[in-house]
Enzyme design. Structure first.
Site, PDB file in Angstrom:
ATOM      1  N   ILE B 337      87.639  20.103   7.639  1.00  0.00           N
ATOM      2  CA  ILE B 337      88.138  19.650   6.371  1.00  0.00           C
ATOM      3  C   ILE B 337      88.442  21.822   6.581  1.00  0.00           C
ATOM      4  O   ILE B 337      89.965  21.315   6.338  1.00  0.00           O
ATOM      5  CB  ILE B 337      86.924  19.738   5.123  1.00  0.00           C
ATOM      6  CG1 ILE B 337      86.447  18.499   5.024  1.00  0.00           C
ATOM      7  CG2 ILE B 337      87.703  20.529   4.009  1.00  0.00           C
ATOM      8  CD1 ILE B 337      86.142  17.962   3.745  1.00  0.00           C
ATOM      9  N   GLY B 339      90.268  22.348   9.222  1.00  0.00           N
ATOM     10  CA  GLY B 339      91.144  22.506  10.743  1.00  0.00           C
ATOM     11  C   GLY B 339      91.251  23.061  11.135  1.00  0.00           C
ATOM     12  O   GLY B 339      89.650  23.919  11.205  1.00  0.00           O
ATOM     13  N   GLU B 363      60.628  22.377  16.200  1.00  0.00           N
ATOM     14  CA  GLU B 363      59.543  21.844  15.532  1.00  0.00           C
ATOM     15  C   GLU B 363      59.231  20.412  15.964  1.00  0.00           C
ATOM     16  O   GLU B 363      59.287  19.834  14.694  1.00  0.00           O
ATOM     17  CB  GLU B 363      59.628  22.755  13.527  1.00  0.00           C
ATOM     18  CG  GLU B 363      60.002  23.945  13.243  1.00  0.00           C
ATOM     19  CD  GLU B 363      59.423  24.676  14.743  1.00  0.00           C
ATOM     20  OE1 GLU B 363      58.248  24.618  14.247  1.00  0.00           O
ATOM     21  OE2 GLU B 363      60.043  26.006  14.438  1.00  0.00           O
TER      22      GLU B 363
HETATM   23  C1  LIG Z   1      66.570  28.482  18.594  1.00  0.00           C
HETATM   24  C2  LIG Z   1      65.150  28.218  19.469  1.00  0.00           C
HETATM   25  C3  LIG Z   1      64.797  28.819  19.492  1.00  0.00           C
HETATM   26  C4  LIG Z   1      63.601  28.036  19.685  1.00  0.00           C
HETATM   27  N1  LIG Z   1      62.393  29.199  19.234  1.00  0.00           N
HETATM   28  C5  LIG Z   1      61.118  28.531  19.954  1.00  0.00           C
HETATM   29  C6  LIG Z   1      59.727  29.328  19.390  1.00  0.00           C
HETATM   30  O1  LIG Z   1      59.759  30.234  18.487  1.00  0.00           O
HETATM   31  N2  LIG Z   1      58.443  28.687  19.808  1.00  0.00           N
HETATM   32  C7  LIG Z   1      58.323  27.880  20.717  1.00  0.00           C
HETATM   33  O2  LIG Z   1      56.946  27.342  21.095  1.00  0.00           O
HETATM   34  N3  LIG Z   1      59.385  27.040  21.474  1.00  0.00           N
HETATM   35  C8  LIG Z   1      60.732  27.296  20.458  1.00  0.00           C
HETATM   36  N4  LIG Z   1      61.898  26.389  21.197  1.00  0.00           N
HETATM   37  C9  LIG Z   1      61.970  25.602  22.186  1.00  0.00           C
HETATM   38  C10 LIG Z   1      61.856  24.050  21.432  1.00  0.00           C
HETATM   39  O3  LIG Z   1      60.485  24.062  20.779  1.00  0.00           O
HETATM   40  C11 LIG Z   1      62.125  23.306  22.441  1.00  0.00           C
HETATM   41  O4  LIG Z   1      63.313  23.720  23.188  1.00  0.00           O
HETATM   42  C12 LIG Z   1      61.690  21.609  21.090  1.00  0.00           C
HETATM   43  O5  LIG Z   1      60.687  21.347  21.973  1.00  0.00           O
HETATM   44  C13 LIG Z   1      62.264  20.556  22.679  1.00  0.00           C
HETATM   45  O6  LIG Z   1      61.661  21.205  24.135  1.00  0.00           O
HETATM   46  P1  LIG Z   1      62.526  21.410  25.405  1.00  0.00           P
HETATM   47  O7  LIG Z   1      63.144  22.044  24.918  1.00  0.00           O
HETATM   48  O8  LIG Z   1      62.315  21.247  25.971  1.00  0.00           O
HETATM   49  O9  LIG Z   1      63.398  19.690  25.543  1.00  0.00           O
HETATM   50  P2  LIG Z   1      63.074  18.447  26.548  1.00  0.00           P
HETATM   51  O10 LIG Z   1      61.576  18.203  25.803  1.00  0.00           O
HETATM   52  O11 LIG Z   1      62.956  18.204  27.579  1.00  0.00           O
HETATM   53  O12 LIG Z   1      64.024  16.841  25.136  1.00  0.00           O
HETATM   54  C14 LIG Z   1      65.157  16.770  26.372  1.00  0.00           C
HETATM   55  C15 LIG Z   1      65.422  15.701  25.160  1.00  0.00           C
HETATM   56  O13 LIG Z   1      64.695  14.352  25.277  1.00  0.00           O
HETATM   57  C16 LIG Z   1      64.306  14.184  24.547  1.00  0.00           C
HETATM   58  N5  LIG Z   1      62.920  13.012  23.938  1.00  0.00           N
HETATM   59  C17 LIG Z   1      61.796  14.145  24.973  1.00  0.00           C
HETATM   60  N6  LIG Z   1      60.492  13.355  25.150  1.00  0.00           N
HETATM   61  C18 LIG Z   1      60.758  12.135  24.381  1.00  0.00           C
HETATM   62  C19 LIG Z   1      60.202  10.993  24.193  1.00  0.00           C
HETATM   63  N7  LIG Z   1      59.250  10.787  24.081  1.00  0.00           N
HETATM   64  N8  LIG Z   1      61.227  10.038  23.356  1.00  0.00           N
HETATM   65  C20 LIG Z   1      62.203  10.502  23.129  1.00  0.00           C
HETATM   66  N9  LIG Z   1      62.916  11.236  23.378  1.00  0.00           N
HETATM   67  C21 LIG Z   1      62.205  12.322  24.377  1.00  0.00           C
HETATM   68  C22 LIG Z   1      64.411  14.985  23.445  1.00  0.00           C
HETATM   69  O14 LIG Z   1      64.140  14.298  22.245  1.00  0.00           O
HETATM   70  C23 LIG Z   1      65.283  15.768  23.925  1.00  0.00           C
HETATM   71  O15 LIG Z   1      66.562  14.980  23.139  1.00  0.00           O
HETATM   72  C24 LIG Z   1      62.913  26.998  20.880  1.00  0.00           C
HETATM   73  C25 LIG Z   1      64.308  26.271  20.960  1.00  0.00           C
HETATM   74  C26 LIG Z   1      65.683  26.837  19.924  1.00  0.00           C
HETATM   75  C27 LIG Z   1      66.601  26.204  20.686  1.00  0.00           C
END
Ligand SMILES: Cc1cc2nc3c(=O)[nH]c(=O)nc-3n(C[C@H](O)[C@H](O)[C@H](O)COP(=O)(O)OP(=O)(O)OC[C@H]3O[C@@H](n4cnc5c(N)ncnc54)[C@H](O)[C@@H]3O)c2cc1C
Lengths: 84, 395
Positions: B337, B339, B363
């Site tokens: 909205i 733009g 989470e």
């Molecule tokens: C801004 C930010 C703040 C954060 N703060 C914290 C923090 O304070 N403490 C902490 O511990 N962590 C923190 N994290 C980490 C966050 O919890 C993880 O990024 C999150 O749990 C996802 O894990 P990953 O990034 O390893 O993705 P992955 O687990 O590798 O997942 C990659 C993709 O695959 C999908 N996927 C994975 N497994 C499956 C399944 N079984 N079925 C279907 N799809 C699946 C996921 O949904 C995702 O789309 C933070 C992340 C960000 C971006």
């Protein structure tokens, strides 16, 4: 409902296997058999504390105490009788 | 509702209203600056602590404001509307760490840490994720081993919000299939935090990679049962985290709606205000519907949490899933909205858009929420019917 049946019914309502004829005995380890998901331990603890009005201390949080119907029943009975 | 309950309700509502005024005065004007500079001001953290805003849900004996889950949710929304980074500080310290300590901490641990979190003396971080382990959190590679009356930790954590600022950590580590949580002070040993650069969002949340090298932790710093680090500590922390993020989604959704309404009422194209174009009306109508639905789910989850209902965990997951998705959708439509102005940092639209995406990842990602919600529904909504083929064949 008697305790055993109540606990069993709670587990049945939280199963993550969806075969209609799934069966488990009162001594089957529900975690090892993949019958419940990772949230279940916490949910079960909340349920036991809330529904049976008991407090489970950290020492009793051994996952083994929650892994079968019989173990859960024993834990509740132990807590109810005040033996810790 | 009796008089006493009514007056507590009114008091809590007033606290939320005061937090709203505080957020508009002390946080909102600086949100873009925090984002640009990549840090929060210590001064602000102090001011928030003074008002009990780092411990809003803690009981008063620990320096908290004793907000019940519903009002704590509303509080999270007013802070989240003003700034995502400040809301993250609260998500981590109050929800993930504080609530988990309240539930599983020993008396000593609660007395030691909760007042320090409340007063802002110590900032905490929740260290679960790792370079190679995210969603599959049960398989953390950070390792612990027991040596006499202490534990020795080794490993690397990644993406840890406030990891670069934190004075202490809840560290989730494993030992031969067992997962345990530890309260670890930064000064306890060889702990290095390295800020993560180049983040799209949460730029002022001091996100860091943290390395633990032979860090010795006394046995009394185990949080919860040994071996219960995942089943109890991570599950509980993330449940509280999800509740906070659900309201963070409502916060972004509300900000997006406010911004799109204001813009659509002032900007004109084709000789008419934007809001007079049907397709813009459609977007605004949908946005408001999503916003109200997200808030209703969050409120319901809050009420169930307040009543300690067994369904609270799953309803929280549903609220988090829906509200984070709604936040992303509304933040996207808000940019649309606006733009070209929506892409520019002269307007908050682009920041909201970046921040919204994070909520679908932290989470428990949306995919993991879908899985949990589906597991729940496949059981709950399965209606058993007599086996018709057997009936027909006369068995
Ligand atoms: C801004 C930010 C703040 C954060 N703060 C914290 C923090 O304070 N403490 C902490 O511990 N962590 C923190 N994290 C980490 C966050 O919890 C993880 O990024 C999150 O749990 C996802 O894990 P990953 O990034 O390893 O993705 P992955 O687990 O590798 O997942 C990659 C993709 O695959 C999908 N996927 C994975 N497994 C499956 C399944 N079984 N079925 C279907 N799809 C699946 C996921 O949904 C995702 O789309 C933070 C992340 C960000 C971006």
């Amino acid at each position: 409902m008697e305790l055993q049946a109540k606990v069993r019914s709670y587990i049945e309502n939280n199963l993550v296997v969806f075969e209609e004829n799934v069966q488990f005995s009162d001594d089957d380890n529900i975690f090892e058999r993949g019958f419940v998901n990772s949230l279940f331990a916490m949910k079960l603890l909340n349920y036991i504390e809330q529904d049976f009005g008991i407090t489970v201390d950290n020492e009793d949080l051994d996952i083994a105490n929650f892994s079968t119907v019989n173990n859960i029943v024993s834990l509740i009975e132990k807590k109810r009788s005040g033996v810790s | 509702m009796n008089t006493k309950t009514r007056s507590i309700e009114a008091y809590r509502r007033q606290l939320v209203e005061e937090a709203h005024v505080f957020a508009d005065r002390e946080i909102r004007p600086f949100a873009a600056d925090f984002d640009e500079r990549g840090q929060l001001s210590k001064d602000l953290i102090g001011k928030m602590a003074e008002r009990g805003y780092l411990s809003a849900s803690f009981p008063e004996r620990y320096g908290g404001l004793a907000l019940d889950p519903v009002h704590y949710g509303l509080f999270t929304e007013v802070i989240g509307k003003a700034c995502c980074n400040v809301r993250t500080l609260i998500t981590v310290n109050t929800s993930l760490i504080g609530e988990t300590l309240l539930r599983y901490g020993t008396e000593e641990q609660k007395n030691e840490w909760l007042p320090k979190i409340a007063s802002g003396e110590k900032v905490g971080a929740f260290a679960l994720s790792e370079p190679l382990v995210g969603s599959d959190a049960k398989n953390v590679q950070t390792a612990y081993r027991r040596e006499g009356n202490k534990y020795v930790l080794n490993g690397k954590k990644k993406w840890i919000s406030f990891g670069d600022l934190a004075d202490f950590f809840i560290v989730i580590a494993g030992d031969r299939g067992q997962v345990t949580a530890f309260l670890v002070e930064r000064t306890q040993g060889d702990i290095t935090s390295t800020p993560i650069q180049g983040m799209m969002a949460n730029r002022a949340s001091h996100i860091a990679e943290i390395e633990f090298k032979n860090v010795e932790v006394p046995a009394e710093n185990v949080l919860g049962p040994v071996g219960g680090g995942f089943a109890y500590i991570v599950s509980t922390a993330l449940d509280h985290g999800r509740y906070s993020i659900a309201w963070a989604g409502v916060a972004i959704a509300q900000e997006a709606v406010n911004a799109m309404v204001a813009y659509a009422r002032t900007r004109s194209q084709f000789g008419e205000r934007l809001h007079q174009h049907q397709l813009i009306k459609g977007m605004i109508g949908d946005s408001i519907t999503q916003l109200h639905a997200a808030r209703a789910l969050c409120r319901k989850a809050g009420e169930l949490r307040r009543d300690r209902d067994a369904e609270a965990v799953i309803e929280t997951s549903i609220a988090k899933y829906f509200a984070s998705k709604a936040a992303m959708q509304l933040a996207t439509d808000n940019v649309q909205i606006h733009g070209g102005n929506g892409i520019s940092n002269q307007y908050p639209a682009e920041r909201l858009f970046r921040e919204a995406k994070v909520l679908e990842i932290i989470e428990g990602t949306s995919q993991l929420q879908q899985q949990m919600i589906s597991d729940y529904g496949l059981q709950k909504y399965f209606v058993k019917r007599p086996n018709l083929s057997e009936e027909r064949s006369g068995h």
